[in-house]
Write an enzyme that holds these catalytic residues in place. Sequence first.
Site, short mmCIF file in Angstrom:
data_model
loop_
_atom_site.label_atom_id
_atom_site.label_comp_id
_atom_site.label_asym_id
_atom_site.label_seq_id
_atom_site.Cartn_x
_atom_site.Cartn_y
_atom_site.Cartn_z
N GLY A 35 -0.42 22.23 42.43
CA GLY A 35 -1.26 21.05 42.62
C GLY A 35 -1.17 20.51 44.03
N HIS A 41 -4.57 26.05 49.86
CA HIS A 41 -4.85 26.48 48.49
C HIS A 41 -6.33 26.88 48.37
CE1 HIS A 41 -1.52 23.42 47.61
NE2 HIS A 41 -1.01 24.56 47.20
N GLY A 151 -0.33 32.96 49.16
CA GLY A 151 -0.41 32.69 50.59
C GLY A 151 0.76 33.27 51.36
N MET A 188 -0.30 24.21 56.85
CA MET A 188 -0.58 23.24 55.77
C MET A 188 0.42 23.42 54.66
SD MET A 188 -4.62 22.81 55.49
CE MET A 188 -5.58 22.39 56.94
N SER A 189 0.86 22.30 54.11
CA SER A 189 1.83 22.31 53.02
C SER A 189 1.72 21.00 52.28
CB SER A 189 3.25 22.46 53.58
OG SER A 189 4.20 22.08 52.60
N SER A 190 1.91 21.06 50.97
CA SER A 190 1.88 19.81 50.20
C SER A 190 2.94 18.86 50.72
CB SER A 190 2.15 20.11 48.73
OG SER A 190 1.24 21.09 48.28
P1 AMP Z 1 2.25 25.81 46.19
O1 AMP Z 1 1.30 24.85 45.51
O2 AMP Z 1 2.92 25.22 47.38
O3 AMP Z 1 3.17 26.48 45.21
O4 AMP Z 1 1.34 26.97 46.78
C1 AMP Z 1 0.48 27.70 45.95
C2 AMP Z 1 -0.06 28.89 46.71
O5 AMP Z 1 -0.74 28.44 47.89
C3 AMP Z 1 1.07 29.82 47.18
O6 AMP Z 1 0.62 31.17 47.04
C4 AMP Z 1 1.22 29.44 48.62
O7 AMP Z 1 1.72 30.49 49.43
C5 AMP Z 1 -0.22 29.13 48.99
N1 AMP Z 1 -0.26 28.29 50.20
C6 AMP Z 1 0.42 27.13 50.41
N2 AMP Z 1 0.18 26.67 51.66
C7 AMP Z 1 -0.65 27.56 52.25
C8 AMP Z 1 -1.24 27.65 53.53
N3 AMP Z 1 -1.05 26.73 54.48
N4 AMP Z 1 -2.05 28.71 53.79
C9 AMP Z 1 -2.26 29.67 52.84
N5 AMP Z 1 -1.73 29.63 51.61
C10 AMP Z 1 -0.94 28.60 51.31
#
Ligand code: AMP
Length: 283
Positions: A35, A41, A151, A188-190
């Site tokens: 989320g 994402h 990602g 980008m990161s949550s």
């Molecule tokens: P998360 O919600 O952080 O578990 O991420 C879900 C998916 O989105 C994972 O496969 C992550 O590697 C991918 N993801 C998160 N941040 C990025 C980003 N900046 N660029 C590409 N993919 C991302």
Amino acid sequence: MPHLPKVVTEPSEILQIVRAAQREGKRVGLVPTMGALHQGHLSLVESACESCDITIVTIFVNPTQFAPGEDFEKYTRKLVSGLANVDDVGADIVFAPNTDEIYRQGHSTYVEPPAVSLPLEGKCRPGHFQGVATIVLKLFLMIPADVAFFGRKDYQQTLVIRRMVADLNVPMEIVVCPTVREPDGLAMSSRNAYLSSEERQRSLAIANSLQKAQQLYADGEKSASSVLTEMRRILEKAGIDRIDYVALVDPETLVDREDLTEPTVALIAAYVGATRLIDNQPL
Ligand code: AMP
């Protein structure tokens, strides 16, 4: 008109949907997330939509991949408040199960993650990849899609998942998509939402340090230790609070490189204030 996804919470319902679609010859794509959706994402969703007839995004903050004392509570409370912003994701279906439904009373089976889970994140976050491998395999069984998208931002995670899928004969194609960055380079990161504006400024040193490694590699620098020294210098100069690791490794095995004579990936994990950020750059 925005394309509103159907929201499903029951594993039995999502399984029926996938099987019915596949009986009609449709290709089903899966994008697992926790989320707090951002453009990173959404880039995975876009890739899925390009090559699949149906795209399913899952939203589940997996408690078993957070160690005690990590930010599970904060993550759930601050970042994943309900299903806000999924209306615009462009997916056909959002699967957002309840934790009780995924980890039922008495759940005690876990995936032993592959050897590539041991260094780097594995050292800093014991148990993390066991939680990741377990939830990803569970999602693949609940949603037997044709292809799943991840990602490169979470570089070691992609290796763990690829290896697990190969080792356990999981019939799922894995696609890894490039890291999406803010205009100034921050991945980008949550968790970027936790940063104060001063921390946000300092956090840029992570991307700058990786860029410097890429530049030195491109200029022909062959000594890993020289590049590592320069990378650390950039982080320390910016006042990065704590460095978990700065590494130059083999892209497949994650074994440390001494000489930069072959393809290498640079990885960093560091705290900016109380927020732990990770990023990487293939060289
Ligand atoms: P998360 O919600 O952080 O578990 O991420 C879900 C998916 O989105 C994972 O496969 C992550 O590697 C991918 N993801 C998160 N941040 C990025 C980003 N900046 N660029 C590409 N993919 C991302």
